[in-house]
Scaffold this active site. Structure first.
Site, PDB file in Angstrom:
ATOM      1  N   HIS A   1       0.828  -1.209   0.000  1.00 22.20           N
ATOM      2  CA  HIS A   1       0.000   0.000   0.000  1.00 22.20           C
ATOM      3  C   HIS A   1       0.863   1.260   0.000  1.00 22.20           C
ATOM      4  CE1 HIS A   1      -3.006   2.737   2.230  1.00 22.20           C
ATOM      5  NE2 HIS A   1      -3.492   2.548   1.014  1.00 22.20           N
TER       6      HIS A   1
ATOM      7  N   HIS B   1      -0.766  10.924  -2.020  1.00 19.78           N
ATOM      8  CA  HIS B   1      -2.079  10.483  -1.557  1.00 19.78           C
ATOM      9  C   HIS B   1      -3.031  11.642  -1.268  1.00 19.78           C
ATOM     10  CE1 HIS B   1      -5.094   9.302   1.492  1.00 19.78           C
ATOM     11  NE2 HIS B   1      -5.167   8.202   0.780  1.00 19.78           N
TER      12      HIS B   1
END
Length: 289
Positions: free
Chosen positions: A39, A81
């Site tokens: 991730h 992100h």
């Protein structure tokens, strides 16, 4: 049959067989544990969404990494992100008067000046926010596979086409990459549908947990339904698997974010195909143990 025709037929059959046995996406092979996906790279051990994070994933032997893509003020795609630069860079120090420090309000050159590593640890000082092109070259160098998330596409009209263009320029839309090395996902169903319409050969995923009754609608343009771990159940995973996705194969499930052994084993018990983790080594050990 004429010898030349026979040879051509044999070659075609062999090619079809190769595609059949390699086109697995993030789907685990029968009797194997779910595929583990790093991730934002191996983000428990290096600053997320940076080149050191995907290098760490490669060093750990992970096949798949996940990332997030957003767009700068001057139209460049970068891997980060948050829609703000504040949490993972020193933007407040360099540009103190430009709050709230949104990615879309800074040029690529301004973002390239930022330190995206010191917040994580002094050994990562000087790490930069990578452009998507830089990131793709490192993924290719590492022989990794990519689960690419279009982040906040509503902020960046046309990001789907632009992302596909960069992927094409970097050689990632050829048959070998499309077969087994690339999936594009988003929380936006419209964005995923757009990717599918622009480039039907690309495998796609929807991030979220749609109602079971709504799953057939997603199956027309996605290959994966990727829900949060807290929303999972065996019943839900079975309902997803019962449907054929955009490429005529059962829909797959990759769940997020799982960082401990017990949760990893529980996810595997639900029957998921992939597990997305900040600690992919911990999850892999639990699933293979």
């Amino acid at each position: 049959m004429h010898a030349r025709a026979l040879a051509a037929t044999t070659t075609a059959l062999l090619a079809s067989a190769i595609l059949l046995f390699t086109a697995s996406g993030t789907h685990a092979a029968p009797n194997e544990p779910p595929v583990v996906i790093a991730h934002r790279g191996a983000s428990a051990y290096a600053p997320e969404n940076t080149l050191p994070a995907i290098d760490k994933a490669a060093a750990l032997g992970l096949r798949w990494v996940e990332n997030d893509v957003q767009r700068t003020k001057d139209g460049k795609l970068v891997v980060i992100h948050d829609d703000s630069l504040k949490r993972t860079t020193n933007v407040e120090e360099l540009y103190p008067d430009r709050a709230p420090w949104k990615v879309k309000d800074f040029t690529a050159a301004e973002i390239a000046r930022l330190d995206a590593g010191s917040w994580f640890g002094p050994e990562f000082s000087g790490t930069r926010v990578p452009t998507l092109a830089q990131y793709m070259r490192r993924v290719e160098h590492n022989h990794e596979r990519l689960l690419l998330e279009l982040k906040n596409p509503e902020l960046y009209p046309g990001i789907e086409r632009q992302t596909l263009k960069i992927l094409a320029n970097e050689g990632w839309l050829d048959a070998p990459h499309l077969t087994d090395r690339l999936i594009i996902q988003s929380f936006s169903a419209d964005s995923v549908r757009t990717v599918h319409e622009l480039k039907p050969a690309v495998k796609t995923g929807f991030l979220g947990t749609p109602n079971v009754a709504d799953l057939p609608g997603y199956a027309g343009f996605v290959d994966e339904i990727n829900p949060t771990f807290s929303s999972l159940s065996t019943t839900y995973v079975d309902a997803v698997h019962a449907l054929l996705g955009a490429h005529g194969k059962p829909l797959e499930v990759s769940t997020w974010t799982v960082d401990d052994a017990d949760s990893a084993r529980k996810a595997a018990g639900y029957g998921v195909d992939g597990v997305i983790s900040n600690k992919p080594d911990v999850v892999r050990e639990a699933l293979e143990g």
